[in-house]
Design a protein around this motif. Structure first.
Motif, PDB file in Angstrom:
ATOM      1  N   PHE A  43     -18.879   8.515  -1.738  1.00  0.00           N
ATOM      2  CA  PHE A  43     -18.098   7.287  -1.711  1.00  0.00           C
ATOM      3  C   PHE A  43     -16.656   7.571  -1.286  1.00  0.00           C
ATOM      4  O   PHE A  43     -16.088   8.611  -1.657  1.00  0.00           O
ATOM      5  N   PRO A  44     -16.034   6.687  -0.530  1.00  0.00           N
ATOM      6  CA  PRO A  44     -14.630   6.863  -0.146  1.00  0.00           C
ATOM      7  C   PRO A  44     -13.721   6.888  -1.383  1.00  0.00           C
ATOM      8  O   PRO A  44     -14.008   6.239  -2.390  1.00  0.00           O
ATOM      9  N   SER A  45     -12.627   7.636  -1.258  1.00  0.00           N
ATOM     10  CA  SER A  45     -11.678   7.779  -2.360  1.00  0.00           C
ATOM     11  C   SER A  45     -10.298   8.057  -1.781  1.00  0.00           C
ATOM     12  O   SER A  45     -10.148   8.266  -0.562  1.00  0.00           O
ATOM     13  N   ILE A  46      -9.298   8.090  -2.636  1.00  0.00           N
ATOM     14  CA  ILE A  46      -7.944   8.430  -2.176  1.00  0.00           C
ATOM     15  C   ILE A  46      -7.935   9.820  -1.567  1.00  0.00           C
ATOM     16  O   ILE A  46      -7.415  10.030  -0.457  1.00  0.00           O
ATOM     17  N   ALA A  47      -8.510  10.799  -2.273  1.00  0.00           N
ATOM     18  CA  ALA A  47      -8.553  12.163  -1.762  1.00  0.00           C
ATOM     19  C   ALA A  47      -9.351  12.248  -0.470  1.00  0.00           C
ATOM     20  O   ALA A  47      -8.966  12.949   0.474  1.00  0.00           O
ATOM     21  N   PHE A  70     -10.513  -2.540   9.829  1.00  0.00           N
ATOM     22  CA  PHE A  70      -9.444  -2.465   8.831  1.00  0.00           C
ATOM     23  C   PHE A  70      -9.690  -3.457   7.699  1.00  0.00           C
ATOM     24  O   PHE A  70      -9.470  -3.145   6.527  1.00  0.00           O
ATOM     25  N   GLN A  71     -10.140  -4.652   8.034  1.00  0.00           N
ATOM     26  CA  GLN A  71     -10.383  -5.674   7.021  1.00  0.00           C
ATOM     27  C   GLN A  71     -11.533  -5.275   6.105  1.00  0.00           C
ATOM     28  O   GLN A  71     -11.468  -5.469   4.878  1.00  0.00           O
ATOM     29  N   SER A  72     -12.593  -4.700   6.680  1.00  0.00           N
ATOM     30  CA  SER A  72     -13.714  -4.238   5.857  1.00  0.00           C
ATOM     31  C   SER A  72     -13.286  -3.093   4.949  1.00  0.00           C
ATOM     32  O   SER A  72     -13.658  -3.039   3.765  1.00  0.00           O
ATOM     33  N   ARG A  73     -12.496  -2.177   5.493  1.00  0.00           N
ATOM     34  CA  ARG A  73     -12.003  -1.052   4.696  1.00  0.00           C
ATOM     35  C   ARG A  73     -11.166  -1.547   3.524  1.00  0.00           C
ATOM     36  O   ARG A  73     -11.350  -1.113   2.379  1.00  0.00           O
ATOM     37  N   SER A  74     -10.236  -2.455   3.788  1.00  0.00           N
ATOM     38  CA  SER A  74      -9.383  -2.980   2.725  1.00  0.00           C
ATOM     39  C   SER A  74     -10.202  -3.700   1.667  1.00  0.00           C
ATOM     40  O   SER A  74      -9.961  -3.549   0.462  1.00  0.00           O
ATOM     41  N   HIS A  75     -11.184  -4.480   2.121  1.00  0.00           N
ATOM     42  CA  HIS A  75     -12.024  -5.216   1.174  1.00  0.00           C
ATOM     43  C   HIS A  75     -12.818  -4.257   0.298  1.00  0.00           C
ATOM     44  O   HIS A  75     -12.951  -4.482  -0.920  1.00  0.00           O
ATOM     45  N   TYR A  76     -13.330  -3.184   0.883  1.00  0.00           N
ATOM     46  CA  TYR A  76     -14.117  -2.237   0.102  1.00  0.00           C
ATOM     47  C   TYR A  76     -13.277  -1.622  -1.012  1.00  0.00           C
ATOM     48  O   TYR A  76     -13.696  -1.598  -2.189  1.00  0.00           O
ATOM     49  N   PHE A  77     -12.102  -1.102  -0.674  1.00  0.00           N
ATOM     50  CA  PHE A  77     -11.286  -0.435  -1.692  1.00  0.00           C
ATOM     51  C   PHE A  77     -10.799  -1.419  -2.754  1.00  0.00           C
ATOM     52  O   PHE A  77     -10.811  -1.111  -3.953  1.00  0.00           O
ATOM     53  N   ALA A  78     -10.366  -2.620  -2.331  1.00  0.00           N
ATOM     54  CA  ALA A  78      -9.881  -3.595  -3.305  1.00  0.00           C
ATOM     55  C   ALA A  78     -11.007  -4.074  -4.210  1.00  0.00           C
ATOM     56  O   ALA A  78     -10.821  -4.232  -5.424  1.00  0.00           O
ATOM     57  N   ALA A  93      -4.893   4.409  -1.436  1.00  0.00           N
ATOM     58  CA  ALA A  93      -5.816   4.973  -0.449  1.00  0.00           C
ATOM     59  C   ALA A  93      -5.242   4.841   0.957  1.00  0.00           C
ATOM     60  O   ALA A  93      -5.372   5.749   1.791  1.00  0.00           O
ATOM     61  N   THR A  94      -4.587   3.712   1.230  1.00  0.00           N
ATOM     62  CA  THR A  94      -3.973   3.528   2.541  1.00  0.00           C
ATOM     63  C   THR A  94      -2.787   4.473   2.722  1.00  0.00           C
ATOM     64  O   THR A  94      -2.610   5.058   3.804  1.00  0.00           O
ATOM     65  N   LEU A  95      -1.991   4.662   1.684  1.00  0.00           N
ATOM     66  CA  LEU A  95      -0.886   5.624   1.774  1.00  0.00           C
ATOM     67  C   LEU A  95      -1.411   7.034   2.026  1.00  0.00           C
ATOM     68  O   LEU A  95      -0.823   7.797   2.798  1.00  0.00           O
ATOM     69  N   ALA A  96      -2.538   7.382   1.380  1.00  0.00           N
ATOM     70  CA  ALA A  96      -3.141   8.702   1.603  1.00  0.00           C
ATOM     71  C   ALA A  96      -3.613   8.836   3.038  1.00  0.00           C
ATOM     72  O   ALA A  96      -3.441   9.901   3.670  1.00  0.00           O
ATOM     73  N   ARG A  97      -4.193   7.768   3.580  1.00  0.00           N
ATOM     74  CA  ARG A  97      -4.644   7.788   4.969  1.00  0.00           C
ATOM     75  C   ARG A  97      -3.456   7.920   5.916  1.00  0.00           C
ATOM     76  O   ARG A  97      -3.514   8.665   6.913  1.00  0.00           O
ATOM     77  N   ILE A  98      -2.385   7.216   5.634  1.00  0.00           N
ATOM     78  CA  ILE A  98      -1.179   7.306   6.458  1.00  0.00           C
ATOM     79  C   ILE A  98      -0.604   8.716   6.406  1.00  0.00           C
ATOM     80  O   ILE A  98      -0.222   9.289   7.432  1.00  0.00           O
ATOM     81  N   ALA A  99      -0.540   9.298   5.194  1.00  0.00           N
ATOM     82  CA  ALA A  99      -0.007  10.649   5.052  1.00  0.00           C
ATOM     83  C   ALA A  99      -0.850  11.657   5.816  1.00  0.00           C
ATOM     84  O   ALA A  99      -0.319  12.538   6.516  1.00  0.00           O
ATOM     85  N   GLY A 100      -2.168  11.564   5.698  1.00  0.00           N
ATOM     86  CA  GLY A 100      -3.040  12.478   6.419  1.00  0.00           C
ATOM     87  C   GLY A 100      -2.925  12.312   7.921  1.00  0.00           C
ATOM     88  O   GLY A 100      -2.907  13.293   8.673  1.00  0.00           O
ATOM     89  N   THR A 101      -2.846  11.056   8.378  1.00  0.00           N
ATOM     90  CA  THR A 101      -2.701  10.798   9.810  1.00  0.00           C
ATOM     91  C   THR A 101      -1.375  11.349  10.325  1.00  0.00           C
ATOM     92  O   THR A 101      -1.308  11.919  11.424  1.00  0.00           O
ATOM     93  N   GLY A 102      -0.304  11.201   9.523  1.00  0.00           N
ATOM     94  CA  GLY A 102       0.994  11.748   9.904  1.00  0.00           C
ATOM     95  C   GLY A 102       0.968  13.263   9.988  1.00  0.00           C
ATOM     96  O   GLY A 102       1.582  13.863  10.892  1.00  0.00           O
ATOM     97  N   LEU A 103       0.274  13.894   9.038  1.00  0.00           N
ATOM     98  CA  LEU A 103       0.165  15.352   9.060  1.00  0.00           C
ATOM     99  C   LEU A 103      -0.552  15.823  10.317  1.00  0.00           C
ATOM    100  O   LEU A 103      -0.114  16.784  10.980  1.00  0.00           O
ATOM    101  N   TYR A 104      -1.628  15.140  10.686  1.00  0.00           N
ATOM    102  CA  TYR A 104      -2.351  15.548  11.889  1.00  0.00           C
ATOM    103  C   TYR A 104      -1.511  15.286  13.132  1.00  0.00           C
ATOM    104  O   TYR A 104      -1.569  16.067  14.099  1.00  0.00           O
TER     105      TYR A 104
END
Length: 340
Positions: free
Chosen positions: A150-154, A260-268, A279-290
């Protein structure tokens, strides 16, 4: 020893503007269904391009009107994958009864001789298992990832960072599992070839139609798990898939809004809005690192164009209760049926 099962199967195939390929998938399914109890149901999911007429013509050419093993249904509009499958769940078998098992099959996926029987018998032999998915491979034999956590913050951070040290540190949360070689319990599996016990649908309901595309199977398996039903990956059951072995995102020029809408709906829905924001902040941080690794190490582009900008933009947008599809949303209107 595997017990012989006589449980009936309703195989559901959705068509969206690929009638010839859908007919090929139905042909392969019918070969397997010849000595199994049940039917194949082909649903045109609001194609609006002549697909319905093409399906009817193809059925006539193949003599399917005289078969009690296949029928066609038409949805006037397209509400997405889950909405289309819900039409199949509601339709049931042609005699008005519900099947023992629902089998979801992509219109570009082809069963391999014992695909359905293997999944059905696995569920029959494992009473606590509610869903079972197949080993999916390309026509060139390339395996597709179909076993997931299952998707998670990590998991969001690891997926975006694409960096070995983080993948090793966060291994228990990596969403895409290393493909098991034997049957394995998983969090969720892809709907390209998925057998579902009827009692699961009766207990938790069908797909959440808020999801147009993506995350709908994840949500279904999560709700099943909360109700006590396990999901399994069964590699002895195999299907060949015409699609790319890579996930759809790698083929997109730009990620569609509904993802994006499906992703947001799933996590919320699964964890609440605060968790979804993290979870979105984690995705942003990981994307920035890459992105930094691309700049320093010359790594290739991994996400579609403008992905980070679009991710931030959609995360700041007002909450939408229904993802915006690329075509009209299915209303709760009657479907028309071609019985054979």
């Amino acid at each position: 020893m595997t017990q012989m099962s006589t449980g009936s199967i309703l195989t559901i195939i959705l068509n969206y503007r690929t009638p010839e390929m859908t007919l090929r998938a139905a042909e392969a399914a019918l070969v397997e269904m010849a000595d199994l109890s049940g039917e194949v149901l082909v649903i045109d999911n609001g194609s609006g391009d002549g697909s319905w007429e093409a399906l009817q013509a193809g059925s006539a050419q193949r003599g399917w009107q005289d078969s009690d093993k296949i029928r066609l249904l038409q949805s006037p509009v397209n509400g997405g994958f889950g909405a289309g499958m819900n039409i199949g769940f509601a339709a049931g078998l042609s005699d008005g009864t519900a099947p023992d098992y629902y089998y979801l099959l992509n219109s570009d996926a082809f069963v391999q001789g014992q695909t359905m029987r293997t999944l059905r018998d696995f569920l029959a032999d494992h009473p606590g298992a509610g869903l079972a998915g197949s080993f999916v491979h390309g026509t060139d034999g390339t395996p597709h990832r179909t076993a997931f956590r299952f998707p998670s913050i990590a998991g969001e951070f690891e997926m975006a960072a694409r960096t070995g040290i983080f993948t090793r540190l966060l291994h228990p949360w990596v969403v895409a599992m290393e493909m098991p070689q034997t049957q394995t319990q998983v969090d969720w599996t892809a709907g390209a070839s998925l057998m579902i016990r009827r009692q699961v649908i009766e207990e938790i309901g069908g797909f959440d139609e808020t999801f147009f595309l993506y995350f709908e199977e994840t949500d279904l398996c999560r709700r099943a798990a909360q109700a006590g039903w396990r999901t399994h990956y069964v590699p002895d059951s195999q299907v060949a898939h015409l699609g790319s072995a890579s996930t759809g995102m790698k083929d997109w020029d730009r990620t569609p809004a509904y993802w994006f809408q499906s992703r947001s709906h799933y996590f919320a829905k699964s964890h609440g809005r605060a968790y979804a924001a993290l979870a979105t902040l984690a995705r942003i941080a990981g994307t920035g690192l890459y992105a930094l690794r691309r700049l320093v190490q010359g790594k290739p582009q991994a996400d579609p164009n403008h992905f980070l900008k679009d991710l931030i933009s959609h995360s700041l947008a007002p909450v939408s209760h229904k993802p915006s599809p690329p075509c009209e949303t299915r209303l709760h209107s009657p479907v028309s049926e071609d019985p054979k």
